[in-house]
Design a protein around this motif. Structure first.
Motif, PDB file in Angstrom:
ATOM      1  N   VAL A  16       0.778  -1.438  -0.228  1.00  0.00           N
ATOM      2  CA  VAL A  16       0.119   0.017  -0.064  1.00  0.00           C
ATOM      3  C   VAL A  16       0.742   1.346   0.175  1.00  0.00           C
ATOM      4  N   ALA A  17       1.869   1.306   0.951  1.00  0.00           N
ATOM      5  CA  ALA A  17       2.661   2.555   0.810  1.00  0.00           C
ATOM      6  C   ALA A  17       3.521   2.723  -0.318  1.00  0.00           C
ATOM      7  N   ASN A  18       4.228   1.563  -0.985  1.00  0.00           N
ATOM      8  CA  ASN A  18       4.525   1.675  -2.360  1.00  0.00           C
ATOM      9  C   ASN A  18       3.801   2.439  -3.515  1.00  0.00           C
ATOM     10  N   GLN A  19       2.514   1.794  -3.396  1.00  0.00           N
ATOM     11  CA  GLN A  19       1.343   2.293  -4.314  1.00  0.00           C
ATOM     12  C   GLN A  19       1.030   3.592  -4.133  1.00  0.00           C
ATOM     13  N   ARG A  20       1.140   4.036  -2.879  1.00  0.00           N
ATOM     14  CA  ARG A  20       0.845   5.580  -2.674  1.00  0.00           C
ATOM     15  C   ARG A  20       1.775   6.422  -3.018  1.00  0.00           C
ATOM     16  N   TRP A  21       2.962   6.080  -2.803  1.00  0.00           N
ATOM     17  CA  TRP A  21       4.210   6.867  -3.195  1.00  0.00           C
ATOM     18  C   TRP A  21       4.200   6.934  -4.951  1.00  0.00           C
ATOM     19  N   ALA A  23       1.817   6.430  -7.004  1.00  0.00           N
ATOM     20  CA  ALA A  23       0.663   7.233  -7.319  1.00  0.00           C
ATOM     21  C   ALA A  23       0.761   8.759  -7.382  1.00  0.00           C
ATOM     22  N   GLY A  24       1.564   9.203  -6.664  1.00  0.00           N
ATOM     23  CA  GLY A  24       2.092  10.614  -6.573  1.00  0.00           C
ATOM     24  C   GLY A  24       2.667  11.168  -7.668  1.00  0.00           C
ATOM     25  N   ARG A  26       2.067   9.778 -10.989  1.00  0.00           N
ATOM     26  CA  ARG A  26       1.124   9.288 -12.016  1.00  0.00           C
ATOM     27  C   ARG A  26       0.842  10.485 -13.083  1.00  0.00           C
ATOM     28  N   TRP A  71       5.181   3.819 -12.028  1.00  0.00           N
ATOM     29  CA  TRP A  71       3.669   3.564 -11.996  1.00  0.00           C
ATOM     30  C   TRP A  71       3.102   3.017 -13.505  1.00  0.00           C
TER      31      TRP A  71
END
Length: 101
Positions: A16-21, A23-24, A26, A71
């Motif tokens: 989740v943390a990697n995906q949030r990072w 996503a910033g 994208r 991403w």
């Protein structure tokens, strides 16, 4: 023999943390085609994230592009491991088949 069902609870915190990072990074504004053209070949073979970023240019400029490419799945790393300067990153299969920028 019956079916096995998995019950999904919480998602893995690292994932989740990697995906949030990522996503910033994208938005299209994070993509610089010239830097992408240098980053993708830098990761033709798996290597450390920062090593490839530095080979492609100044990390201040290359890291946002690198994360954007991650991403978009043009660069990849193991999503279950915390992203760091030593994360092993490689170009996706599309590069091996011929990415033309």
């Amino acid at each position: 023999m019956g079916w096995r069902y998995a019950v999904w609870g919480q998602m893995d915190g690292v994932l989740v943390a990697n995906q949030r990072w990522l996503a910033g990074y994208r938005p299209p504004r994070c993509l610089d085609e010239a830097l992408a053209a240098r980053l993708l070949p830098a990761f033709a073979r798996p290597r450390g994230l920062m090593a490839g970023a530095e080979e492609a240019g100044d990390p201040i400029a290359t890291l946002p592009v690198l994360f954007h490419l991650m991403w978009r799945h043009q660069l990849r790393a193991d999503p279950s491991l915390v992203l760091s300067d030593r994360t092993i990153v490689e170009a996706a299969l599309a590069l091996a088949e011929g990415w033309d920028g």
